[in-house]
Design a protein around this motif. Structure first.
Motif, PDB file in Angstrom:
ATOM      1  N   ASN A   1       0.807  -1.223   0.000  1.00  0.00           N
ATOM      2  CA  ASN A   1       0.000   0.000   0.000  1.00  0.00           C
ATOM      3  C   ASN A   1       0.836   1.266   0.000  1.00  0.00           C
ATOM      4  OD1 ASN A   1      -2.426  -1.239   0.115  1.00  0.00           O
ATOM      5  ND2 ASN A   1      -2.738  -0.930   2.315  1.00  0.00           N
ATOM      6  N   CYS A   2       1.805   1.326   0.923  1.00  0.00           N
ATOM      7  CA  CYS A   2       2.458   2.616   1.165  1.00  0.00           C
ATOM      8  C   CYS A   2       3.967   2.569   1.071  1.00  0.00           C
ATOM      9  CB  CYS A   2       2.006   3.178   2.515  1.00  0.00           C
ATOM     10  SG  CYS A   2       2.729   2.345   3.926  1.00  0.00           S
ATOM     11  N   GLY A   3       4.525   1.379   0.806  1.00  0.00           N
ATOM     12  CA  GLY A   3       5.976   1.299   0.607  1.00  0.00           C
ATOM     13  C   GLY A   3       6.804   1.314   1.882  1.00  0.00           C
ATOM     14  N   SER A   4       6.130   1.337   3.058  1.00  0.00           N
ATOM     15  CA  SER A   4       6.897   1.341   4.306  1.00  0.00           C
ATOM     16  C   SER A   4       7.446  -0.052   4.610  1.00  0.00           C
ATOM     17  CB  SER A   4       6.017   1.780   5.477  1.00  0.00           C
ATOM     18  OG  SER A   4       5.567   3.085   5.285  1.00  0.00           O
ATOM     19  N   GLU A   5       8.378  -0.077   5.564  1.00  0.00           N
ATOM     20  CA  GLU A   5       8.983  -1.343   5.965  1.00  0.00           C
ATOM     21  C   GLU A   5       7.990  -2.150   6.810  1.00  0.00           C
ATOM     22  OE1 GLU A   5      12.702  -2.800   8.797  1.00  0.00           O
ATOM     23  OE2 GLU A   5      12.188  -0.677   8.634  1.00  0.00           O
ATOM     24  N   LEU A   6       7.915  -3.454   6.580  1.00  0.00           N
ATOM     25  CA  LEU A   6       7.035  -4.310   7.380  1.00  0.00           C
ATOM     26  C   LEU A   6       7.790  -4.820   8.605  1.00  0.00           C
ATOM     27  CD1 LEU A   6       5.363  -6.359   4.503  1.00  0.00           C
ATOM     28  CD2 LEU A   6       4.470  -4.352   5.713  1.00  0.00           C
ATOM     29  N   VAL A   7       7.065  -4.945   9.723  1.00  0.00           N
ATOM     30  CA  VAL A   7       7.717  -5.379  10.963  1.00  0.00           C
ATOM     31  C   VAL A   7       6.948  -6.539  11.596  1.00  0.00           C
ATOM     32  CG1 VAL A   7       8.634  -3.073  11.460  1.00  0.00           C
ATOM     33  CG2 VAL A   7       6.413  -3.745  12.399  1.00  0.00           C
ATOM     34  N   ILE A   8       7.646  -7.260  12.481  1.00  0.00           N
ATOM     35  CA  ILE A   8       7.001  -8.266  13.317  1.00  0.00           C
ATOM     36  C   ILE A   8       6.503  -7.545  14.565  1.00  0.00           C
ATOM     37  CG2 ILE A   8       7.358 -10.379  14.667  1.00  0.00           C
ATOM     38  CD1 ILE A   8       9.602 -11.118  12.740  1.00  0.00           C
ATOM     39  N   ARG A   9       5.221  -7.722  14.898  1.00  0.00           N
ATOM     40  CA  ARG A   9       4.698  -7.039  16.081  1.00  0.00           C
ATOM     41  C   ARG A   9       5.392  -7.542  17.342  1.00  0.00           C
ATOM     42  NH1 ARG A   9      -1.787  -7.075  15.750  1.00  0.00           N
ATOM     43  NH2 ARG A   9      -1.489  -7.730  17.910  1.00  0.00           N
ATOM     44  N   ASP A  10       5.615  -6.618  18.306  1.00  0.00           N
ATOM     45  CA  ASP A  10       6.310  -6.973  19.551  1.00  0.00           C
ATOM     46  C   ASP A  10       5.601  -8.102  20.297  1.00  0.00           C
ATOM     47  OD1 ASP A  10       8.280  -5.100  19.191  1.00  0.00           O
ATOM     48  OD2 ASP A  10       7.313  -3.562  20.421  1.00  0.00           O
ATOM     49  N   ASP A  11       4.277  -8.177  20.152  1.00  0.00           N
ATOM     50  CA  ASP A  11       3.542  -9.199  20.919  1.00  0.00           C
ATOM     51  C   ASP A  11       3.319 -10.482  20.123  1.00  0.00           C
ATOM     52  OD1 ASP A  11       1.727  -8.002  19.193  1.00  0.00           O
ATOM     53  OD2 ASP A  11       0.130  -7.798  20.682  1.00  0.00           O
ATOM     54  N   ASP A  12       4.005 -10.665  19.007  1.00  0.00           N
ATOM     55  CA  ASP A  12       3.833 -11.886  18.207  1.00  0.00           C
ATOM     56  C   ASP A  12       4.888 -12.958  18.490  1.00  0.00           C
ATOM     57  OD1 ASP A  12       1.436 -11.294  17.045  1.00  0.00           O
ATOM     58  OD2 ASP A  12       2.232 -10.675  15.108  1.00  0.00           O
ATOM     59  N   LYS A  13       5.683 -12.781  19.520  1.00  0.00           N
ATOM     60  CA  LYS A  13       6.604 -13.848  19.926  1.00  0.00           C
ATOM     61  C   LYS A  13       5.773 -15.034  20.418  1.00  0.00           C
ATOM     62  CE  LYS A  13       8.908 -11.365  22.988  1.00  0.00           C
ATOM     63  NZ  LYS A  13       8.827  -9.990  23.211  1.00  0.00           N
ATOM     64  N   PRO A  14       6.203 -16.293  20.119  1.00  0.00           N
ATOM     65  CA  PRO A  14       5.366 -17.446  20.472  1.00  0.00           C
ATOM     66  C   PRO A  14       4.903 -17.484  21.926  1.00  0.00           C
ATOM     67  CG  PRO A  14       7.221 -18.146  19.130  1.00  0.00           C
ATOM     68  CD  PRO A  14       7.420 -16.675  19.381  1.00  0.00           C
ATOM     69  N   GLU A  15       5.770 -17.142  22.887  1.00  0.00           N
ATOM     70  CA  GLU A  15       5.351 -17.243  24.295  1.00  0.00           C
ATOM     71  C   GLU A  15       4.300 -16.175  24.631  1.00  0.00           C
ATOM     72  OE1 GLU A  15       8.392 -16.674  23.146  1.00  0.00           O
ATOM     73  OE2 GLU A  15       9.419 -15.087  24.283  1.00  0.00           O
ATOM     74  N   THR A  16       4.407 -15.014  23.981  1.00  0.00           N
ATOM     75  CA  THR A  16       3.402 -13.968  24.218  1.00  0.00           C
ATOM     76  C   THR A  16       2.088 -14.339  23.539  1.00  0.00           C
ATOM     77  OG1 THR A  16       5.257 -12.426  24.162  1.00  0.00           O
ATOM     78  CG2 THR A  16       3.062 -11.459  24.221  1.00  0.00           C
ATOM     79  N   VAL A  17       2.174 -14.989  22.387  1.00  0.00           N
ATOM     80  CA  VAL A  17       0.954 -15.425  21.695  1.00  0.00           C
ATOM     81  C   VAL A  17       0.182 -16.405  22.576  1.00  0.00           C
ATOM     82  CG1 VAL A  17       0.078 -16.740  19.725  1.00  0.00           C
ATOM     83  CG2 VAL A  17       1.855 -15.012  19.373  1.00  0.00           C
ATOM     84  N   GLN A  18       0.905 -17.332  23.219  1.00  0.00           N
ATOM     85  CA  GLN A  18       0.235 -18.299  24.097  1.00  0.00           C
ATOM     86  C   GLN A  18      -0.466 -17.576  25.246  1.00  0.00           C
ATOM     87  OE1 GLN A  18      -0.172 -21.623  23.378  1.00  0.00           O
ATOM     88  NE2 GLN A  18      -1.669 -21.298  25.025  1.00  0.00           N
ATOM     89  N   LYS A  19       0.204 -16.578  25.781  1.00  0.00           N
ATOM     90  CA  LYS A  19      -0.378 -15.775  26.866  1.00  0.00           C
ATOM     91  C   LYS A  19      -1.653 -15.068  26.382  1.00  0.00           C
ATOM     92  CE  LYS A  19      -0.423 -14.100  30.910  1.00  0.00           C
ATOM     93  NZ  LYS A  19       0.333 -13.196  31.707  1.00  0.00           N
ATOM     94  N   ARG A  20      -1.584 -14.498  25.179  1.00  0.00           N
ATOM     95  CA  ARG A  20      -2.753 -13.793  24.634  1.00  0.00           C
ATOM     96  C   ARG A  20      -3.915 -14.752  24.428  1.00  0.00           C
ATOM     97  NH1 ARG A  20      -0.022 -11.313  19.586  1.00  0.00           N
ATOM     98  NH2 ARG A  20      -2.115 -10.658  18.982  1.00  0.00           N
ATOM     99  N   LEU A  21      -3.590 -15.986  24.011  1.00  0.00           N
ATOM    100  CA  LEU A  21      -4.658 -16.984  23.839  1.00  0.00           C
ATOM    101  C   LEU A  21      -5.327 -17.300  25.174  1.00  0.00           C
ATOM    102  CD1 LEU A  21      -3.163 -19.516  21.266  1.00  0.00           C
ATOM    103  CD2 LEU A  21      -5.309 -18.256  21.032  1.00  0.00           C
ATOM    104  N   ASN A  22      -4.507 -17.446  26.222  1.00  0.00           N
ATOM    105  CA  ASN A  22      -5.088 -17.725  27.545  1.00  0.00           C
ATOM    106  C   ASN A  22      -5.993 -16.579  27.986  1.00  0.00           C
ATOM    107  OD1 ASN A  22      -3.517 -20.013  27.502  1.00  0.00           O
ATOM    108  ND2 ASN A  22      -1.945 -19.214  28.891  1.00  0.00           N
ATOM    109  N   VAL A  23      -5.498 -15.359  27.798  1.00  0.00           N
ATOM    110  CA  VAL A  23      -6.288 -14.179  28.170  1.00  0.00           C
ATOM    111  C   VAL A  23      -7.590 -14.159  27.369  1.00  0.00           C
ATOM    112  CG1 VAL A  23      -6.341 -11.650  28.015  1.00  0.00           C
ATOM    113  CG2 VAL A  23      -4.329 -12.794  28.958  1.00  0.00           C
TER     114      VAL A  23
END
Ligand code: AP5
Ligand code: MG
Ligand code: ZN
Length: 214
Positions: free
Chosen positions: A152-174
């Motif tokens: 869309n805009c040509g900016s750099e794509l990033v991995i979200r800070d909360d997408d680390k596997p251990e944080t994802v598991q935490k988010r699923l529990n929440v």
């Protein structure tokens, strides 16, 4: 048309909400995007929200409810809106209901994008996000035309800070503890619709259009 997107982290709420907003010409209101924009601009709200988000925890209701209640009263929301990532707790759902009731309104649909936990971790590890325009990609299923760059805009794509596997598991529990009860909440209100979120993205969208009407 006033729509709530429900579903686990990574179920595809944002992906579908953007398409709904475009097709029905209503604003897409994502509390996650609003918090991330505030973090990027280093606002006071952003600083507060970040400590919770980085741990996979929910931002407290008092920082979240007023924000959305103000947003949905702006002019562009007169013909409707699609909420993505809000409400996420029963108190948030009640705050939304009360705010709308004061305006003589109520929500029309709560669409649950259903994806089992097994599929989620894989999706999140492949997600790439544009923090400038909010576009979302997946390195395998929805890749950008040029690796690491937003179509869309040509900016750099990033991995979200909360997408680390251990944080994802935490988010699923929440999610299971605090947000899943909303499925019964909206089922009891008679506005819950469910779609199979494991299908390819355009099939999920077709199911949603079937529910909302063309
Ligand atoms: P938020 O930004 O809302 O994150 P989330 O709910 O965890 O959901 P995601 O944005 O991760 O997933 P999504 O369902 O939008 O999926 P997407 O379309 O990107 O919230 C982040 C944090 O902010 C929270 O943890 C919390 O701390 C805080 N917060 C936000 N709102 C709050 C609130 N109301 N109260 C309190 N705290 C709040 O898709 C995921 C990936 O899969 C992408 O890579 C996508 O390309 C891919 N994909 C999508 N659909 C498909 C498909 N059909 N097939 C294959 N791949 C697909
Ligand atoms: Mg999202
Ligand atoms: Zn972009």
């Amino acid at each position: 048309m006033k729509i709530i997107m429900l579903g686990a982290p990574g179920a595809g709420k944002g992906t579908q909400a953007k398409q709904i907003a475009a097709k029905y010409d209503i604003p897409h209101i994502s509390t996650g995007d609003i918090f991330r924009a505030n973090i990027k601009n280093n606002t006071e709200l952003g600083q507060k929200a970040k400590t919770y988000m980085d741990q996979g925890l929910l931002v407290p209701d008092e920082l979240t409810c007023d924000l959305v209640v103000d947003r949905i009263q702006q002019d562009d929301c007169k013909t409707g809106f699609v909420l993505d990532g809000f409400p996420r707790t029963i108190p948030q759902a009640e705050a939304l209901e009360n705010a709308l009731a004061k305006l003589g309104q109520s929500m029309d649909y709560a669409i649950d994008v259903d994806v089992p936990d097994e599929n989620i971790v894989n999706r999140m590890s492949g997600r790439r996000a544009c923090l400038k325009c909010g576009a979302t990609y997946h390195i395998v299923s929805i890749p950008p035309k040029k690796e690491g760059v937003c179509d869309n805009c040509g900016s750099e794509l990033v991995i979200r800070d909360d997408d680390k596997p251990e944080t994802v598991q935490k988010r699923l529990n929440v999610y299971h503890e605090q947000t899943q009860p909303l499925i019964d909440f909206y089922s009891n209100k008679g506005i819950l619709k469910s779609v199979d979120g494991t299908q390819p993205m355009d099939r999920v969208f077709a199911d949603i259009v079937n529910i909302l009407g063309a």
